[in-house]
Design a protein around this motif. Structure first.
Motif, PDB file in Angstrom:
ATOM      1  N   GLY A 194       0.815  -1.207   0.000  1.00 18.60           N
ATOM      2  CA  GLY A 194       0.000   0.000   0.000  1.00 18.60           C
ATOM      3  C   GLY A 194       0.848   1.257   0.000  1.00 18.60           C
ATOM      4  N   TYR A 195       0.180   2.349   0.265  1.00 17.59           N
ATOM      5  CA  TYR A 195       0.800   3.668   0.197  1.00 17.59           C
ATOM      6  C   TYR A 195       1.530   3.995   1.504  1.00 17.59           C
ATOM      7  CZ  TYR A 195       1.271   8.738  -0.246  1.00 17.59           C
ATOM      8  OH  TYR A 195       1.777  10.017  -0.297  1.00 17.59           O
ATOM      9  N   TYR A 239       3.814   3.870  -3.384  1.00 17.96           N
ATOM     10  CA  TYR A 239       3.321   2.536  -3.066  1.00 17.96           C
ATOM     11  C   TYR A 239       4.497   1.568  -2.923  1.00 17.96           C
ATOM     12  CZ  TYR A 239      -1.502   3.901  -3.618  1.00 17.96           C
ATOM     13  OH  TYR A 239      -2.729   4.504  -3.433  1.00 17.96           O
ATOM     14  N   ASP A 288      -5.129   5.941   2.104  1.00 19.91           N
ATOM     15  CA  ASP A 288      -4.850   5.085   0.945  1.00 19.91           C
ATOM     16  C   ASP A 288      -6.179   4.624   0.377  1.00 19.91           C
ATOM     17  OD1 ASP A 288      -4.188   3.106  -0.877  1.00 19.91           O
ATOM     18  OD2 ASP A 288      -2.701   2.140   0.408  1.00 19.91           O
ATOM     19  N   HIS A 290      -7.017   2.495  -1.572  1.00 19.70           N
ATOM     20  CA  HIS A 290      -7.138   1.075  -1.914  1.00 19.70           C
ATOM     21  C   HIS A 290      -7.238   0.175  -0.680  1.00 19.70           C
ATOM     22  CE1 HIS A 290      -6.452   1.905  -6.166  1.00 19.70           C
ATOM     23  NE2 HIS A 290      -5.579   2.806  -5.739  1.00 19.70           N
ATOM     24  N   ILE A 291      -7.312   0.804   0.486  1.00 16.39           N
ATOM     25  CA  ILE A 291      -7.492   0.067   1.742  1.00 16.39           C
ATOM     26  C   ILE A 291      -8.880   0.384   2.281  1.00 16.39           C
ATOM     27  CG2 ILE A 291      -6.644  -0.334   4.071  1.00 16.39           C
ATOM     28  CD1 ILE A 291      -4.709  -1.247   1.890  1.00 16.39           C
ATOM     29  N   ASN A 346      -7.801  -5.147   1.058  1.00 12.20           N
ATOM     30  CA  ASN A 346      -6.866  -4.460   0.174  1.00 12.20           C
ATOM     31  C   ASN A 346      -7.255  -4.774  -1.263  1.00 12.20           C
ATOM     32  OD1 ASN A 346      -4.578  -3.774  -1.398  1.00 12.20           O
ATOM     33  ND2 ASN A 346      -3.215  -4.033   0.352  1.00 12.20           N
TER      34      ASN A 346
END
Length: 358
Positions: A194-195, A239, A288, A290-291, A346
């Motif tokens: 992740g970020y 990322y 983030d 995408h989380i 995720n």
């Protein structure tokens, strides 16, 4: 005649008063000739929720004896230490020894206000009741660690902390921005994709505590579990994929390409979260995109999937409980026990965690 009856009544009353006084003087006084006693076969007790009906502790006791033959009622009394048995709980007993199972003692401890997963000091004494009078034994102290009934979850979780992460350096239990690392197939191996912002980070076992923690050791790629461990540095925001091995005390931290697919919503759907017609939305991380997280959610025994944008065209699943890598079009995710959980997903990797909130 009236005067005669008046004198007679007064005389009778006087006679009754004398008799009554004589009876009071003749009443026997109840005395305790031997104090009651109580002991336990152990004083440190970690209660086991997998053995509910197994004996947890056994008490041996002798009730008080008296100078007169009287009917008495023995009871074991339990109270939190320091409360002087205020709001105590009683257990009727008949024979000695007397035992309590894990389930019975856990129920008593929780009803007293004991804290789960913590050694609580609980005082115990024997009460011998005679009518409205009560006589007490010596006091013993037990260190009792109670449990909350829930799923059989034998895993250790780790969370990111630091100004390079969503949680920042706010190590308080009330911080809701901690993100969980993904548990691997081998115990002690974790990953996170992740970020990361520019800054530094560590990993901790329990939000609100620095024990246990993992940070940079003597060189890049080496972990340390010492309180003096260093921060793992992030020089450029972006990322990354982090992997750590707490057995070997090593880590890798490598940049990856930015994700190219994003979603408006990610939800849980299925009998574990409600039914197969209702989406339970996770919250997108503001750190983030995408989380996805759903904290302290009540889930049922059943199964579920994750899906994107409330549509079956993109859904993730795998036949693995608590954590794993869900694949698009995969099997339903099982959940065996109704309880409250923290859920993490995720959408870059399909990795998820369903962590019970004890």
């Amino acid at each position: 005649m009236k005067k005669f009856f008046k004198i007679l009544i007064i005389a009778v009353a006087g006679i009754s008063l004398v008799v009554s006084c004589e009876k009071d003087e003749d009443q026997a006084v109840l005395n305790e000739t031997a104090q009651s006693k109580i002991s336990a076969d152990k004083t440190t007790i970690v209660l086991d929720k997998t053995k509910l009906d197994t004996e947890a502790v056994s008490f041996t006791w002798l009730k008080s004896t008296f100078n007169l033959t009287v009917a008495s009622k023995p009871q074991i009394e339990l109270g939190i230490k320091g409360t002087n048995f205020k709001e105590s709980k009683f257990v009727d007993v008949i024979n000695s020894p007397f035992s309590l199972t894990n389930k019975q003692l856990n129920t008593l401890a929780m009803s007293l206000g004991a804290v789960v997963n913590t050694a609580n000091q609980i005082e115990v004494r024997l009460k011998t009741g005679v009518g409205k009078a009560a006589f007490y034994s010596n006091v013993i102290t037990l260190a009792v660690t109670p449990y909350i009934l829930g799923p059989n979850y034998n895993y250790t979780d780790l969370y990111l902390i630091g100004d390079a992460t969503a949680a920042a350096w706010d190590n308080t239990a009330t911080n809701t921005k901690f993100l969980s690392l993904q548990k691997g197939a081998t115990a002690g191996v974790y990953s996170y994709t992740g970020y990361f912002a520019k800054g530094g980070f560590k990993m901790i076992k329990t939000p609100g505590s620095w024990d246990t923690q993992y940070g940079m050791g003597g060189a890049t790629g080496i972990l340390s579990s010492s309180g003096s461990s260093g921060d793992i540095k992030v020089d450029v925001a972006g990322y990354y994929k982090l992997t750590i091995n707490t057995n070997a005390l090593t880590y890798t931290f490598s940049p990856i390409a930015d994700p190219t697919v994003s979603y408006t919503a990610i939800s849980m759907i299925g009998t574990a979260s409600g039914d197969w017609n209702t989406d339970v939305d996770l919250q997108k991380s503001t750190f983030d995109a995408h989380i996805w997280v759903k904290k302290n959610v009540a889930l049922n025994s059943g199964e579920f999937k994750f899906r994107a944008n409330h549509d079956w065209s993109t859904s993730w699943g795998v036949a693995q409980e608590f954590y794993g890598v869900a694949t698009i079009g995969g099997a339903n995710i099982p959940l065996s026990t109704a309880f409250k959980y923290d859920v993490y997903f995720n959408d870059i990797t399909g990795e998820f965690s369903v962590i019970p909130v004890f």
